[in-house]
Motif scaffolding. Structure first.
Motif, PDB file in Angstrom:
ATOM      1  N   VAL A 184       0.869  -1.278  -0.082  1.00 48.37           N
ATOM      2  CA  VAL A 184       0.194  -0.179   0.011  1.00 48.37           C
ATOM      3  C   VAL A 184       0.844   1.231  -0.201  1.00 48.37           C
ATOM      4  CG1 VAL A 184      -1.618   1.285   1.317  1.00 48.37           C
ATOM      5  CG2 VAL A 184      -1.920  -1.212   1.049  1.00 48.37           C
ATOM      6  N   THR A 204       2.822   1.794  -3.416  1.00 48.29           N
ATOM      7  CA  THR A 204       1.904   1.858  -4.404  1.00 48.29           C
ATOM      8  C   THR A 204       1.158   3.245  -4.476  1.00 48.29           C
ATOM      9  OG1 THR A 204       0.186   0.541  -3.513  1.00 48.29           O
ATOM     10  CG2 THR A 204       1.880  -0.521  -5.303  1.00 48.29           C
ATOM     11  N   ALA A 205       1.264   3.922  -3.117  1.00 47.35           N
ATOM     12  CA  ALA A 205       0.571   4.968  -2.991  1.00 47.35           C
ATOM     13  C   ALA A 205       0.409   6.360  -3.965  1.00 47.35           C
ATOM     14  CB  ALA A 205       0.871   5.590  -1.487  1.00 47.35           C
ATOM     15  N   THR A 230      -2.005   4.849  -6.652  1.00 46.48           N
ATOM     16  CA  THR A 230      -3.313   4.595  -6.257  1.00 46.48           C
ATOM     17  C   THR A 230      -4.031   5.920  -5.712  1.00 46.48           C
ATOM     18  OG1 THR A 230      -2.585   4.089  -4.034  1.00 46.48           O
ATOM     19  CG2 THR A 230      -2.830   2.217  -5.706  1.00 46.48           C
ATOM     20  N   VAL A 231      -3.407   6.756  -4.972  1.00 45.98           N
ATOM     21  CA  VAL A 231      -4.120   8.040  -4.461  1.00 45.98           C
ATOM     22  C   VAL A 231      -3.361   9.140  -4.891  1.00 45.98           C
ATOM     23  CG1 VAL A 231      -5.003   6.772  -2.490  1.00 45.98           C
ATOM     24  CG2 VAL A 231      -2.799   7.993  -2.331  1.00 45.98           C
ATOM     25  N   GLY A 236      -7.790   8.009   1.368  1.00 40.31           N
ATOM     26  CA  GLY A 236      -6.386   8.511   0.638  1.00 40.31           C
ATOM     27  C   GLY A 236      -5.278   8.934   1.520  1.00 40.31           C
ATOM     28  N   VAL A 290      -3.765   6.004   3.276  1.00 42.79           N
ATOM     29  CA  VAL A 290      -2.796   5.377   2.418  1.00 42.79           C
ATOM     30  C   VAL A 290      -1.502   6.064   2.458  1.00 42.79           C
ATOM     31  CG1 VAL A 290      -2.617   4.726   0.091  1.00 42.79           C
ATOM     32  CG2 VAL A 290      -4.482   4.175   1.250  1.00 42.79           C
TER      33      VAL A 290
END
Length: 304
Positions: free
Chosen positions: A49, A52-53, A56-57, A92, A95
């Motif tokens: 998580v 890849t933040a 992803t966000v 978000g 994360v």
């Protein structure tokens, strides 16, 4: 490869084979503890998580001026964990905050264990006046409240991630120093260390070639255990307003929720997600540390 070479493997090949066998034994013993693989799976999930933040966000999730939602909006399809007091997506933020909290926890733990290992090995090896002074300093740090010392350091220094890492690292090393010194004394009492000294091995040779490899399993286990304490310490400092105000972390989110009156107003989605993330990471590191500590117990012969 000739038949003679196959019959008489080189020392380097023998060393590789021993390392492979040791790794297999370690993993077998680690898997024997059911909590160990579970903690490792949780840590792998959080690491994925955090890494890849940005994909992803995105980093714009921390922006205040162009927040996508209304302030303190309850969870909905658009915002699964609601919004904060600025209208930012809490999911978000949690994360993105994992990157800072995990990074600070890891670096602070490495700094703490490094200081403790150096002090413990040198105090156990040199003995005499140096060991006496080093252990008295260690005892002083042990009796002093760690959190109070960390708060004092974070208060007098500039508010940055480096300050938080330094404050945690220089106040949590005494336990490691005590453990490593005890293991160093046990290792240096073994016959092969006396033979190394008799053959002309100096202080650096004995500490680097004989003591350090035998205390490394303890250092590794202690590092794993220290990360959970460092994550909790970082969260506490950030919650008290002593963290870096320019970055988003789990402790910073808890501080924002407190300042926004989320507790009295019943905005649970502002408090629960970062709190659960901190608790889950701390528990996962503790489970992994206990499993590693048991699997790498020197008394089992793995560290030889």
């Amino acid at each position: 490869m000739t038949a003679g070479a196959a019959a008489h493997p080189t020392p380097r090949r023998l060393a590789r084979q021993r390392r492979r066998r040791a790794a297999v034994r370690f993993w077998r013993r680690y898997r024997a503890h059911r909590a160990g693989p579970a903690g490792l799976a949780v840590l792998a999930l959080f690491a994925l998580v955090a890494l890849t933040a940005p994909l992803t966000v995105g980093s714009d999730v921390t922006g205040v001026t162009d927040a996508p939602g209304r302030p303190l909006q309850s969870p909905s399809g658009e915002f699964p964990l609601g919004t904060d007091r600025f209208g930012r997506d809490v999911l978000g933020l949690v994360v993105w905050g994992s990157r800072v909290s995990l990074l600070v926890g890891l670096l602070a733990a490495v700094l703490s264990v490094t200081i403790g290992a150096v002090v413990g090995i040198t105090a156990g090896h040199f003995r005499g006046a140096y060991a006496t002074v080093a252990m008295r300093v260690t005892d002083w740090f042990l009796v002093m409240p760690t959190l109070v010392l960390a708060i004092a350091l974070a208060t007098v220094m500039s508010r940055s991630l480096g300050t938080v890492i330094l404050a945690i690292g220089v106040t949590t090393w005494p336990t490691t120093a005590r453990l490593v010194r005890a293991q160093t004394l046990a290792v240096e009492a073994r016959p092969y260390v006396e033979r190394a000294r008799a053959l002309g091995g100096g202080h650096g040779h004995v500490m680097a070639r004989h003591v350090l490899p035998n205390v490394m399993p303890l250092v590794l286990a202690q590092t794993t255990l220290m990360v959970s304490a460092a994550v909790l310490a970082e969260t506490t400092l950030a919650f008290l307003g002593l963290g870096d105000p320019t970055v988003v972390s789990w402790g910073g989110l808890l501080q924002d929720a407190r300042e926004a009156g989320a507790v009295s107003a019943g905005h649970w989605w502002y408090l629960v997600p970062p709190g659960v993330a901190v608790a889950a990471v701390a528990l996962a590191f503790t489970l992994c540390g206990r499993a590693v500590e048991s699997a790498l117990d020197p008394r089992l012969g793995v560290a030889r």
